[in-house]
Design an enzyme around this catalytic site. Structure first.
Site, mmCIF file in Angstrom:
data_model
loop_
_atom_site.group_PDB
_atom_site.id
_atom_site.type_symbol
_atom_site.label_atom_id
_atom_site.label_comp_id
_atom_site.label_asym_id
_atom_site.label_seq_id
_atom_site.Cartn_x
_atom_site.Cartn_y
_atom_site.Cartn_z
ATOM 1 N N ASP A 67 0.813 -1.222 0.000
ATOM 2 C CA ASP A 67 0.000 0.000 0.000
ATOM 3 C C ASP A 67 0.847 1.274 0.000
ATOM 4 O O ASP A 67 2.076 1.218 0.184
ATOM 5 C CB ASP A 67 -0.971 0.004 1.196
ATOM 6 C CG ASP A 67 -0.343 -0.519 2.486
ATOM 7 O OD1 ASP A 67 0.898 -0.556 2.572
ATOM 8 O OD2 ASP A 67 -1.085 -0.876 3.402
ATOM 9 N N ASN A 136 -7.929 -3.097 14.135
ATOM 10 C CA ASN A 136 -9.317 -3.364 13.744
ATOM 11 C C ASN A 136 -9.419 -4.554 12.786
ATOM 12 O O ASN A 136 -10.446 -4.777 12.173
ATOM 13 C CB ASN A 136 -9.937 -2.108 13.092
ATOM 14 C CG ASN A 136 -9.181 -1.673 11.848
ATOM 15 O OD1 ASN A 136 -8.242 -2.326 11.408
ATOM 16 N ND2 ASN A 136 -9.597 -0.557 11.263
ATOM 17 N N HIS A 138 -7.551 -4.969 10.068
ATOM 18 C CA HIS A 138 -7.241 -4.703 8.650
ATOM 19 C C HIS A 138 -5.937 -5.360 8.219
ATOM 20 O O HIS A 138 -5.032 -5.589 9.032
ATOM 21 C CB HIS A 138 -7.273 -3.199 8.323
ATOM 22 C CG HIS A 138 -6.108 -2.390 8.788
ATOM 23 N ND1 HIS A 138 -6.213 -1.077 9.162
ATOM 24 C CD2 HIS A 138 -4.785 -2.685 8.927
ATOM 25 C CE1 HIS A 138 -5.031 -0.607 9.491
ATOM 26 N NE2 HIS A 138 -4.155 -1.559 9.360
ATOM 27 N N GLU A 143 -9.916 -2.103 5.128
ATOM 28 C CA GLU A 143 -10.553 -1.799 6.409
ATOM 29 C C GLU A 143 -11.824 -2.635 6.591
ATOM 30 O O GLU A 143 -12.394 -3.114 5.612
ATOM 31 C CB GLU A 143 -10.939 -0.309 6.424
ATOM 32 C CG GLU A 143 -9.764 0.631 6.227
ATOM 33 C CD GLU A 143 -8.915 0.800 7.480
ATOM 34 O OE1 GLU A 143 -9.013 -0.013 8.416
ATOM 35 O OE2 GLU A 143 -8.129 1.767 7.518
#
Ligand code: F6R
Length: 251
Positions: A67, A136, A138, A143
């Site tokens: 990313d 979370n 991810h 996400e």
């Protein structure tokens, strides 16, 4: 799935670096999928050390990063391209043209995503993808969502990710709100996956990823469907998963 439990961050780094090193030694022309963040820093330091000792060469390796922040130039101090240069590429024998990171400055996001997917395909796919895990759940910047995202795409970062990553920027306002990321399909396309986790603040995400149902609300849970996943975690990060009775390998 193999799970290796180690004592702490340092051991996690050595164990994960060993697995990457084995991949490169067995296939010097490997395509490595790489990650940024605090988790892989120790892994990269260990690989640099082995390179310096003459035990490892990256001369024929190709790398593709997961990313990149949208809007950051490659030489921006917080860009993922810059992170990779500082933490790995500048210290090993890999040519710049063999290292690939999405272009954060691309004007046409859809075109950049298509270019990145085509690039990965042209390299023959990813042999080993290194992943860290968000609090979370991810992976990359995929996400929690209502559905699993497929290929490389531009995402809006969630509040929790902005919260977690603001520490790297001068202020919350200066942190980008969007990023390019490989999609879940891109990640699942890797022949092998190596997920590294450290610290008790990751314990809940690890537990939800591997002891809970596969659901897009916990993107990492999709790895339960991948045939070759190795999870390397320290005891605090694996604590909840172990308590749930999941089998851990001995090293
Ligand atoms: C980074 C990435 C992210 C991180 C994750 C964990 O390229 O794709 O998914 O792996 O946010 O970050 P750290 O390692 O900083 O806890």
């Amino acid at each position: 799935m193999r799970i290796y439990e180690v004592a702490d961050y340092q051991e996690m780094s050595r164990c994960a670096a060993n697995l990457i090193s084995a991949q490169v030694l067995l296939n010097p022309r490997s395509v490595l999928g790489l990650a940024t963040g605090s988790t892989p820093v120790g892994i990269y330091s260990q690989l640099i050390e082995w390179y310096r000792k003459g035990d490892l060469s990256f001369a024929e390796v190709q790398t593709v990063n997961l990313d990149e922040y949208h809007g950051l130039a490659p030489d921006h101090p917080q860009s993922y391209r810059n992170f990779m240069q500082q933490n790995l590429f500048d210290h090993i024998d890999i040519l710049p043209q063999q290292t690939h990171v999405p272009n954060g400055l691309a004007k046409d996001a859809a075109k950049e995503c298509a270019r990145y997917e085509a690039l990965i395909a042209s390299l023959g796919g990813i042999d080993l993808q290194l992943l860290g895990l968000g609090h979370n759940g991810h992976i990359g910047f995929n996400e929690p969502a209502a559905a699993f995202a497929k290929e490389t795409h531009l995402v809006e970062l969630t509040e929790s990710t902005i919260e977690a990553n603001t520490r790297f920027f001068e202020s919350r306002e200066s942190m980008p709100r969007q990023a390019f990321t490989m999609g879940i399909k891109t990640i699942l396309g890797a022949k092998k996956i190596l997920l590294a986790v450290s610290g008790k603040e990751k314990a809940e995400a690890v537990y939800r990823s591997f002891a809970g149902p596969v659901e897009p609300g916990v993107p990492c849970s999709i790895l339960q469907f991948h045939p070759d996943v190795t999870l390397v975690g320290d005891a605090p990060a694996l604590s909840k998963l172990k308590a749930a009775g999941v089998r851990i390998c001995r090293k």
